[in-house]
Design a protein around this motif. Sequence first.
Motif, PDB file in Angstrom:
ATOM      1  N   PRO A 156      -9.011  -6.991   2.874  1.00  0.00           N
ATOM      2  CA  PRO A 156      -8.626  -5.577   3.008  1.00  0.00           C
ATOM      3  C   PRO A 156      -7.457  -5.203   2.104  1.00  0.00           C
ATOM      4  O   PRO A 156      -6.644  -6.046   1.723  1.00  0.00           O
ATOM      5  N   LYS A 157      -7.392  -3.911   1.764  1.00  0.00           N
ATOM      6  CA  LYS A 157      -6.239  -3.416   1.007  1.00  0.00           C
ATOM      7  C   LYS A 157      -5.024  -3.366   1.922  1.00  0.00           C
ATOM      8  O   LYS A 157      -5.114  -2.937   3.070  1.00  0.00           O
ATOM      9  N   THR A 158      -3.919  -3.805   1.389  1.00  0.00           N
ATOM     10  CA  THR A 158      -2.728  -3.847   2.236  1.00  0.00           C
ATOM     11  C   THR A 158      -1.471  -3.639   1.397  1.00  0.00           C
ATOM     12  O   THR A 158      -1.532  -3.603   0.169  1.00  0.00           O
ATOM     13  N   ASN A 159      -0.363  -3.503   2.077  1.00  0.00           N
ATOM     14  CA  ASN A 159       0.923  -3.387   1.416  1.00  0.00           C
ATOM     15  C   ASN A 159       1.991  -3.950   2.334  1.00  0.00           C
ATOM     16  O   ASN A 159       1.736  -4.212   3.517  1.00  0.00           O
ATOM     17  N   PHE A 160       3.161  -4.144   1.791  1.00  0.00           N
ATOM     18  CA  PHE A 160       4.237  -4.773   2.560  1.00  0.00           C
ATOM     19  C   PHE A 160       4.599  -3.960   3.796  1.00  0.00           C
ATOM     20  O   PHE A 160       4.891  -4.519   4.853  1.00  0.00           O
ATOM     21  N   GLN A 161       4.577  -2.638   3.674  1.00  0.00           N
ATOM     22  CA  GLN A 161       4.954  -1.785   4.797  1.00  0.00           C
ATOM     23  C   GLN A 161       4.005  -1.976   5.968  1.00  0.00           C
ATOM     24  O   GLN A 161       4.432  -2.087   7.118  1.00  0.00           O
ATOM     25  N   MET A 162       2.693  -2.033   5.690  1.00  0.00           N
ATOM     26  CA  MET A 162       1.720  -2.231   6.761  1.00  0.00           C
ATOM     27  C   MET A 162       1.869  -3.615   7.384  1.00  0.00           C
ATOM     28  O   MET A 162       1.818  -3.768   8.612  1.00  0.00           O
TER      29      MET A 162
END
Length: 553
Positions: free
Chosen positions: A238-244
């Motif tokens: 999945p697409k993700t980022n540090f904030q999530m």
Amino acid sequence: MEKLKPKLFSVMKNYSKEQFLKDVIAGVIVAIIALPLSIALAIASGVNPERGLYTAIIAGFIISFFGGSRVQIGGPTAAFVIIIYGIVAEFGIDGLIIATIMAGIMMVLLGLFRLGSLIKYIPYTITTGFTAGIAVGIFTGQIKDFMGIEMGAMPAEFVGKISAYSAHISSFNMTTLLIGILALTIMILWPKVNKTIPGSLIAIIATTLIVKFAALNVNTIGSMYGTLSAQFPTFAFPKTNFQMISKLIAPAFTIAILASIESLLSCVVSDGMIGSKHRSNIELVAQGLGNIFSGLFGGIPATGAIARTAANVKNGGRTPIAGMVHALTLLLILLLCMPLAALIPMPALAAILIVVAYNMSGWRECLSLVKKSPKSDLIVFFTTFLMTVFFDLVIAIEAGMVLAALLFMKRMAEVTNVEGWKYIDEDEEDSNDSDSISLKKVPKNTLVYEINGPMFFGAADKFMEIVSDISKDVVIIRMRSVPAMDVSALHSLWNVLRICQKHHIVLIFAHVNEHPMAMLQRSKFDVEVGLENFCPTIDAALERAATIKPYKK
């Protein structure tokens, strides 16, 4: 130290054709039980029905292949429904997949660092409280489909659900309600007819045929979710980022703890049924791997399922082969029969989950706990239960653990005491304890104190009582009943020593146990007191006190 070796590799040494046949039969039966449950749990969690089967297939196979139990069956369970629903509502499917993978990584680390035994330190009051709370949440989540209430998206929180039901209760569908009651009745009565074939499967078949051929106006999986995929899930990150990721740490940790508790509890139960012994650390590794790959293939969190594991044992399963057959059977059903699942009525699935919630609630255990437990334990139980129902599982476990820890420390502080010895007449001898002070001669310039219980910050203030009387020349501290101490207690002892030094009082220690002594040595406290003032017994300490000349004050 426990081996990090899967049970599969151990049991195959003496594997026979007869046991293989039993494992295959048990695996097929468990798959039949798992089929409606996996679909129902996925829907209750707010995701598509296929994801429940993906979880049972992928995580179920991996957990059996790498696990530390002979008979564990892995897959989606009711324990995760509330937290999954909340994650999906806030972060969507990608957020759920990320949380599932993170939880899996945490479980693998727990196993590799051999921390499986730490799970047992979570109090029974907390597990009982959040389990009962989850049961309430599952039950309230099924009212809409069980009664056919026409309403929009169902709120994630308990109060919101109740408010929504109250506002739309007049829109319920009598036909839907009757189908739900029929399914519920079949599941209650069927075990009296046949205990091999699960009542949930009979309820699904009966209600599906009635709704289909009578053309009843009842919602089905197909009418709610459209055409169901009959393909093996594809690998996707999945697409993700540090904030999530940072926001999902707490939910992922809760999933990891829940999965660890439930899987190891299931292992303990099954051990008792087959007279075996599971390997907790490799089981956690397997559970973690199962969750990682479940997430990567679009599944939801998984753990050991107690009911399905018990069914496996009762039907002859004795090796991990049964769990692997269960997963492969579900895979065949997914590839060949999945379109038929679209015909299953929603009230029948709701009825299945109502039964799951009832069995999960453990109301008998809750009643027993309320009747027999002290008030402090009841506070932890009700706090965890209410937090689970009205807020969420993350807050509930955090609050329960903090409260349980605080109450435990309070109890420990209450049992830790500092008792002073005085000169006692020989007529008052205590013949039951040869080390009793009543049998010792205490020099007149000496005070003797005995500390009973652990020395920790919750009781640190009590240790200052030792220097409440500064008129004597010698103070003996007896520590034979002190199993351990922490840095707060050590700090208090330093304060005692400084006061004694200020008033020219000699401090002597008797019978210091290994753990406290190690702390005193690391801080050089023993050197400051004087090594000669550490005595192995109270007799030696009293003899040492008798040699000390009084200081002119």
